[in-house]
Enzyme design. Structure first.
Site, mmCIF file in Angstrom:
data_model
loop_
_atom_site.group_PDB
_atom_site.id
_atom_site.type_symbol
_atom_site.label_atom_id
_atom_site.label_comp_id
_atom_site.label_asym_id
_atom_site.label_seq_id
_atom_site.Cartn_x
_atom_site.Cartn_y
_atom_site.Cartn_z
ATOM 1 N N THR A 61 0.804 -1.231 0.000
ATOM 2 C CA THR A 61 0.000 0.000 0.000
ATOM 3 C C THR A 61 0.838 1.284 0.000
ATOM 4 O O THR A 61 0.284 2.371 0.112
ATOM 5 C CB THR A 61 -0.934 0.041 1.235
ATOM 6 O OG1 THR A 61 -0.135 -0.124 2.412
ATOM 7 C CG2 THR A 61 -1.998 -1.029 1.179
ATOM 8 N N ASP A 101 -9.778 3.172 -4.997
ATOM 9 C CA ASP A 101 -10.145 4.288 -5.871
ATOM 10 C C ASP A 101 -9.007 4.612 -6.853
ATOM 11 O O ASP A 101 -9.247 5.226 -7.887
ATOM 12 C CB ASP A 101 -10.441 5.530 -5.009
ATOM 13 C CG ASP A 101 -9.339 5.822 -4.005
ATOM 14 O OD1 ASP A 101 -8.918 4.881 -3.306
ATOM 15 O OD2 ASP A 101 -8.884 6.977 -3.914
ATOM 16 N N TYR A 124 0.943 1.802 -8.067
ATOM 17 C CA TYR A 124 0.077 1.131 -7.086
ATOM 18 C C TYR A 124 -1.279 0.826 -7.722
ATOM 19 O O TYR A 124 -1.798 -0.298 -7.614
ATOM 20 C CB TYR A 124 -0.077 2.035 -5.854
ATOM 21 C CG TYR A 124 -1.170 1.613 -4.902
ATOM 22 C CD1 TYR A 124 -1.034 0.491 -4.086
ATOM 23 C CD2 TYR A 124 -2.352 2.361 -4.801
ATOM 24 C CE1 TYR A 124 -2.049 0.117 -3.210
ATOM 25 C CE2 TYR A 124 -3.361 2.001 -3.925
ATOM 26 C CZ TYR A 124 -3.215 0.873 -3.136
ATOM 27 O OH TYR A 124 -4.220 0.513 -2.274
ATOM 28 N N TRP A 149 -9.078 6.014 0.887
ATOM 29 C CA TRP A 149 -8.567 6.885 1.961
ATOM 30 C C TRP A 149 -8.762 6.253 3.347
ATOM 31 O O TRP A 149 -9.379 6.835 4.241
ATOM 32 C CB TRP A 149 -9.260 8.247 1.891
ATOM 33 C CG TRP A 149 -9.023 9.047 0.650
ATOM 34 C CD1 TRP A 149 -8.590 8.591 -0.557
ATOM 35 C CD2 TRP A 149 -9.210 10.464 0.498
ATOM 36 N NE1 TRP A 149 -8.497 9.633 -1.450
ATOM 37 C CE2 TRP A 149 -8.872 10.789 -0.828
ATOM 38 C CE3 TRP A 149 -9.640 11.483 1.341
ATOM 39 C CZ2 TRP A 149 -8.951 12.100 -1.324
ATOM 40 C CZ3 TRP A 149 -9.719 12.775 0.844
ATOM 41 C CH2 TRP A 149 -9.372 13.084 -0.458
HETATM 42 N N1 LIG Z 1 -4.839 2.510 2.946
HETATM 43 C C1 LIG Z 1 -5.629 3.112 2.057
HETATM 44 O O1 LIG Z 1 -5.782 4.347 2.050
HETATM 45 C C2 LIG Z 1 -6.405 2.304 1.059
HETATM 46 C C3 LIG Z 1 -7.184 2.978 0.112
HETATM 47 C C4 LIG Z 1 -7.909 2.215 -0.804
HETATM 48 C C5 LIG Z 1 -7.844 0.841 -0.776
HETATM 49 N N2 LIG Z 1 -7.050 0.229 0.138
HETATM 50 C C6 LIG Z 1 -6.987 -1.225 0.114
HETATM 51 O O2 LIG Z 1 -7.572 -1.726 1.297
HETATM 52 C C7 LIG Z 1 -6.909 -2.932 1.693
HETATM 53 C C8 LIG Z 1 -6.466 -2.832 3.131
HETATM 54 O O3 LIG Z 1 -5.548 -1.755 3.225
HETATM 55 P P1 LIG Z 1 -5.022 -1.182 4.616
HETATM 56 O O4 LIG Z 1 -5.324 0.256 4.635
HETATM 57 O O5 LIG Z 1 -5.450 -2.049 5.726
HETATM 58 O O6 LIG Z 1 -3.455 -1.338 4.355
HETATM 59 P P2 LIG Z 1 -2.269 -1.501 5.387
HETATM 60 O O7 LIG Z 1 -2.646 -0.952 6.714
HETATM 61 O O8 LIG Z 1 -1.061 -0.983 4.694
HETATM 62 O O9 LIG Z 1 -2.171 -3.071 5.546
HETATM 63 C C9 LIG Z 1 -1.704 -3.874 4.525
HETATM 64 C C10 LIG Z 1 -1.227 -5.145 5.148
HETATM 65 O O10 LIG Z 1 -0.655 -5.916 4.094
HETATM 66 C C11 LIG Z 1 0.544 -6.452 4.594
HETATM 67 N N3 LIG Z 1 1.518 -6.735 3.551
HETATM 68 C C12 LIG Z 1 2.307 -5.899 2.851
HETATM 69 N N4 LIG Z 1 3.124 -6.592 2.051
HETATM 70 C C13 LIG Z 1 2.829 -7.903 2.266
HETATM 71 C C14 LIG Z 1 3.345 -9.102 1.772
HETATM 72 N N5 LIG Z 1 4.364 -9.124 0.902
HETATM 73 N N6 LIG Z 1 2.804 -10.269 2.198
HETATM 74 C C15 LIG Z 1 1.812 -10.288 3.107
HETATM 75 N N7 LIG Z 1 1.305 -9.167 3.640
HETATM 76 C C16 LIG Z 1 1.809 -7.993 3.221
HETATM 77 C C17 LIG Z 1 1.119 -5.423 5.537
HETATM 78 O O11 LIG Z 1 2.017 -6.063 6.385
HETATM 79 P P3 LIG Z 1 2.966 -5.285 7.405
HETATM 80 O O12 LIG Z 1 2.031 -4.900 8.513
HETATM 81 O O13 LIG Z 1 3.975 -6.287 7.782
HETATM 82 O O14 LIG Z 1 3.504 -4.117 6.631
HETATM 83 C C18 LIG Z 1 -0.141 -4.936 6.207
HETATM 84 O O15 LIG Z 1 -0.423 -5.706 7.344
HETATM 85 C C19 LIG Z 1 -5.787 -3.137 0.700
HETATM 86 O O16 LIG Z 1 -6.208 -3.995 -0.313
HETATM 87 C C20 LIG Z 1 -5.558 -1.760 0.108
HETATM 88 O O17 LIG Z 1 -5.028 -1.814 -1.190
HETATM 89 C C21 LIG Z 1 -6.343 0.915 1.076
#
Ligand SMILES: NC(=O)c1ccc[n+]([C@@H]2O[C@H](COP(=O)([O-])OP(=O)(O)OC[C@H]3O[C@@H](n4cnc5c(N)ncnc54)[C@H](OP(=O)(O)O)[C@@H]3O)[C@@H](O)[C@H]2O)c1
Length: 301
Positions: A61, A101, A124, A149
């Protein structure tokens, strides 16, 4: 029901363990137990667990870092997601996956619907779109939920960054020409639990159809508007008491160059989800206020 969460250490993943607990046995896997940068290792991990539901909250992310690590982002968000989809189909499990998004270029003058053609403008976004495509190609039973977000009381996010900077600086310059819906991870997790229950019922009734849905908080604001709400909701009284009144200056994206371009319009229309499942998330301001309350209770605001 056996529910496997991947990416359990993240914002959404961390909230899912609690939200899904009422549905059955939850197995929460973090990066050490299930590493998406090594897709070839995933089948044995998943097969051993014999899941009925896989909720994939793991993702690369780091939007700016993805510009120089596009191959890794593509592996984690694209290739590995395809492998997880294969394993879900093999186990006849429901796959719930999150997307973003950032699959859109942001040029549309209205909220994006699921029917709008994606056109990512950064690495990304391309990697997340590859994940969506991989799931579609594999087929099976899935729900892909695009959100935006995301923030939480813990993790790396805009809310926590602004709270920290407000303590350190008297003036913050914040982008005001990108519009979207700040979405609390707890709301996403709760909606996910409700969706799994409804999807399970549809499966029992033989009525389930896989699909792509937008799942964000209602309403919209800019990053600047989000920061103003954070200041108003959390820190202004304490800062005023300390004789400080930090100023939030609205700026244009061009005045804050970043390695990755961001869409100006990140608004996602949630009508499809509401029509099929009757689910709509509360207004972003409500989510923010509840999250700030939780942080205040824990002493982390
Ligand atoms: N954050 C945003 O603003 C946002 C916006 C739109 C959509 N999304 C989507 O929503 C979903 C959840 O996002 P989130 O906000 O919860 O993201 P996040 O807090 O960054 O969590 C992502 C998780 O994925 C893990 N990860 C990263 N690389 C990995 C790997 N190689 N193997 C296994 N796990 C791995 C991370 O591990 P570590 O804890 O070890 O780093 C973290 O625990 C994702 O699909 C993201 O694309 C997020």
């Amino acid at each position: 029901m056996r529910l496997v969460i991947t990416g359990a250490g993240g914002q959404v993943g961390g909230q899912l363990a609690g939200s899904l607990a009422a549905l059955g046995d939850v197995i929460a896997l973090d990066r050490r137990q299930c590493d998406f940068s090594r897709p070839e290792q995933l089948p044995s991990v998943i097969r051993e667990l014999r899941p009925d539901v896989i909720v994939n909250a793991a993702a690369y992310t780091a939007v700016d870092e993805a510009e120089r690590e596009e191959a890794l982002a593509a592996t984690v968000n694209g290739t590995a997601v395809g492998v997880i989809a294969e394993e879900a189909r093999r186990a006849d499990a429901l796959l719930v996956h999150y997307s973003t998004d950032y699959v859109f270029d942001g040029h549309k003058g209205a909220p994006y619907t699921e029917a709008d053609p994606p056109c990512p403008i950064n690495a990304y976004g391309r990697s997340k779109l590859a994940g969506e495509a991989a799931i579609g190609e594999v087929g099976g039973r899935y729900l892909v939920l695009r959100t935006s977000w995301v923030y939480d009381a813990r993790g790396r996010n805009f809310l926590r960054t602004v709270l920290r900077l407000l303590r350190e600086r008297n003036e913050l310059r914040i982008v005001a020409d990108q519009i979207g819906a700040p979405t609390w991870a707890a709301d996403i997790a709760q909606a996910t639990a409700a969706l799994i229950e409804l999807a399970a019922q549809e499966c029992t009734d033989g009525e389930f159809a896989s699909g792509l849905f937008h799942l964000t908080a209602s309403g919209a604001t800019s990053w600047h508007g989000f920061a103003v709400a954070i200041l108003e909701g959390a820190t202004r009284p304490a800062l005023l008491a300390a004789g400080r009144a930090p100023c939030l200056v609205p700026i244009a994206s061009e005045d804050y160059p970043r390695p990755a371009a961001r869409p100006k319009n990140s608004r996602l229309a949630g009508d499809r989800l509401h029509q099929r499942f009757g689910i709509a998330l509360p207004c972003w301001k409500e989510g923010l206020s509840l999250c700030l309350e939780e942080m205040a209770r824990r002493g982390t605001a």
